[in-house]
Design a protein around this motif. Structure first.
Motif, PDB file in Angstrom:
ATOM      1  N   TYR A 104      39.946  30.822  22.104  1.00 37.16           N
ATOM      2  CA  TYR A 104      40.230  31.297  23.468  1.00 37.16           C
ATOM      3  C   TYR A 104      41.566  32.035  23.487  1.00 37.16           C
ATOM      4  O   TYR A 104      41.702  33.106  24.073  1.00 37.16           O
ATOM      5  CB  TYR A 104      40.263  30.126  24.458  1.00 37.16           C
ATOM      6  N   ASP A 148      44.855  20.903  33.332  1.00 40.87           N
ATOM      7  CA  ASP A 148      43.682  21.214  32.519  1.00 40.87           C
ATOM      8  C   ASP A 148      43.202  19.925  31.868  1.00 40.87           C
ATOM      9  O   ASP A 148      43.990  19.011  31.621  1.00 40.87           O
ATOM     10  CB  ASP A 148      44.019  22.252  31.441  1.00 40.87           C
ATOM     11  N   GLU A 170      46.931  26.060  39.910  1.00 42.74           N
ATOM     12  CA  GLU A 170      45.802  26.599  39.136  1.00 42.74           C
ATOM     13  C   GLU A 170      45.131  25.465  38.369  1.00 42.74           C
ATOM     14  O   GLU A 170      45.617  25.044  37.308  1.00 42.74           O
ATOM     15  CB  GLU A 170      46.223  27.699  38.150  1.00 42.74           C
ATOM     16  N   ARG A 182      46.794  32.182  30.496  1.00 43.38           N
ATOM     17  CA  ARG A 182      46.550  33.639  30.533  1.00 43.38           C
ATOM     18  C   ARG A 182      46.999  34.250  31.866  1.00 43.38           C
ATOM     19  O   ARG A 182      47.668  35.278  31.890  1.00 43.38           O
ATOM     20  CB  ARG A 182      45.047  33.897  30.315  1.00 43.38           C
TER      21      ARG A 182
HETATM   22  C1  LIG Z   1      37.557  29.718  30.912  1.00 45.85           C
HETATM   23  S1  LIG Z   1      38.962  28.668  30.614  1.00 45.85           S
HETATM   24  C2  LIG Z   1      40.028  29.301  31.861  1.00 45.85           C
HETATM   25  C3  LIG Z   1      41.480  29.313  31.504  1.00 45.85           C
HETATM   26  C4  LIG Z   1      42.371  30.101  32.484  1.00 45.85           C
HETATM   27  N1  LIG Z   1      42.258  29.611  33.828  1.00 45.85           N
HETATM   28  C5  LIG Z   1      42.092  31.586  32.455  1.00 45.85           C
HETATM   29  O1  LIG Z   1      41.875  32.166  33.518  1.00 45.85           O
HETATM   30  O2  LIG Z   1      42.101  32.178  31.384  1.00 45.85           O
HETATM   31  C6  LIG Z   1      38.348  27.158  31.279  1.00 45.85           C
HETATM   32  C7  LIG Z   1      39.300  25.976  31.235  1.00 45.85           C
HETATM   33  O3  LIG Z   1      38.701  24.891  31.978  1.00 45.85           O
HETATM   34  C8  LIG Z   1      39.097  23.677  31.380  1.00 45.85           C
HETATM   35  N2  LIG Z   1      38.182  22.611  31.824  1.00 45.85           N
HETATM   36  C9  LIG Z   1      36.898  22.391  31.445  1.00 45.85           C
HETATM   37  N3  LIG Z   1      36.379  21.359  32.148  1.00 45.85           N
HETATM   38  C10 LIG Z   1      37.374  20.926  32.974  1.00 45.85           C
HETATM   39  C11 LIG Z   1      37.457  19.881  33.936  1.00 45.85           C
HETATM   40  N4  LIG Z   1      36.414  19.094  34.205  1.00 45.85           N
HETATM   41  N5  LIG Z   1      38.621  19.724  34.615  1.00 45.85           N
HETATM   42  C12 LIG Z   1      39.693  20.527  34.346  1.00 45.85           C
HETATM   43  N6  LIG Z   1      39.666  21.525  33.445  1.00 45.85           N
HETATM   44  C13 LIG Z   1      38.514  21.722  32.775  1.00 45.85           C
HETATM   45  C14 LIG Z   1      39.018  23.980  29.909  1.00 45.85           C
HETATM   46  O4  LIG Z   1      39.764  23.047  29.156  1.00 45.85           O
HETATM   47  C15 LIG Z   1      39.575  25.407  29.865  1.00 45.85           C
HETATM   48  O5  LIG Z   1      40.951  25.409  29.601  1.00 45.85           O
END
Ligand SMILES: C[S@@+](CC[C@H](N)C(=O)[O-])C[C@H]1O[C@@H](n2cnc3c(N)ncnc32)[C@H](O)[C@@H]1O
Length: 255
Positions: A13, A66, A43, A50
């Motif tokens: 990622y 997160d 957030e 990012r």
């Molecule tokens: C697509 S990434 C997004 C990262 C960032 N917000 C961005 O815009 O680039 C998704 C994130 O969701 C987190 N995640 C997945 N399931 C989650 C949950 N149940 N609660 C909190 N975070 C979660 C993952 O660890 C990951 O870091």
């Protein structure tokens, strides 16, 4: 466990979507937040930072959480390298809790779709509502439904900082048209000098939402003034081929 974002997934990622990489969302969120009330921003699912790190650098008072320690490590390192003080915690959508209330909660990158049970998703929206101050706003991006049904079986690769190779094979193994979910097997591999160092299998589950369905879910959680926008043009109703749908809604002043 699903949607774990483990060691290799987080590494990939961060290589694929480093700090500041924008899909139009970086500029969109910044602009939308400039229009808002003063006050802290949250957030959820902040990932590697990012979006979070550039907003922090621009002077926004933003905090994040997160579920993945590995993703949080990338975010903390990026903040440390820039001498930015950051409030980051390991929490989940389903159970997060803060004493304070926020002026805005933002969920870019379709991360809300990682909550795949519709009842839990409703509870998460209510939790967002409860953590906003009166007049506070939630801004959530969802990937359009078309993105869920593209070809499966893709293989992608990245060259890491030290020349090692990372590969990702994506196999969609289940589509549930009733629950509106897809389940994919994401197989990550780390190669060094032609030898496989380690491999990781992540079960990746997502839920798709209809545009009206999600607006109704926001209203059911108590939100008002729902504005739906396509492809990061605020107030422009989504069109047939738009890939990203953004929802913005408000906790009423007397709510
Ligand atoms: C697509 S990434 C997004 C990262 C960032 N917000 C961005 O815009 O680039 C998704 C994130 O969701 C987190 N995640 C997945 N399931 C989650 C949950 N149940 N609660 C909190 N975070 C979660 C993952 O660890 C990951 O870091």
């Amino acid at each position: 466990m699903q949607n774990r974002y483990g060691k290799l997934a987080s590494w990939v990622y961060n290589l694929d979507k480093p700090i500041g990489r924008s899909f139009g969302d970086q500029e969109y969120y910044r602009q939308r937040l400039e229009h808002g009330d003063d006050g802290p921003i949250l957030e959820p699912a902040v990932g590697n930072g990012r979006i979070f790190v550039p907003l922090l650098e621009a002077g926004f008072r933003i905090e994040g959480f997160d579920a993945s320690d590995e993703m949080l490590d990338y975010c903390r390192n990026e903040c440390r390298n820039r001498s930015l003080a950051a409030s980051l915690t390991r929490q989940t959508f389903e159970e997060f809790s803060y004493e304070k209330r926020f002026a805005a909660i933002i969920v870019p990158a379709g991360s809300f779709q990682l909550v795949t049970d519709v009842v839990s998703a409703g509870a998460v929206l209510k939790r967002f509502y409860d953590h906003l101050s009166p007049n506070g706003r939630v801004i959530i991006d969802l990937d359009a439904i078309g993105g869920f049904f593209g070809p499966s079986g893709s293989i992608r690769s990245w060259v890491a900082e030290d020349g090692d190779l990372l590969t990702l094979t994506d196999h969609r193994v289940e589509t549930n048209y009733i629950a509106q979910t897809t389940l994919s097997h994401l197989r990550y591999e780390h190669w060094h000098g032609g030898n496989l160092v380690t491999t990781e299998l992540d079960l990746f589950k997502l839920r798709w939402w209809g545009v009206n369905e999600f607006s109704l879910a926001l209203r059911a959680a108590g939100f008002t003034d729902v504005v739906v926008s396509g492809n990061y043009r605020y107030g422009k109703a989504p069109q047939k081929d738009d890939e990203i749908i953004s929802f913005e809604a408000r906790r009423p002043a007397n709510g």
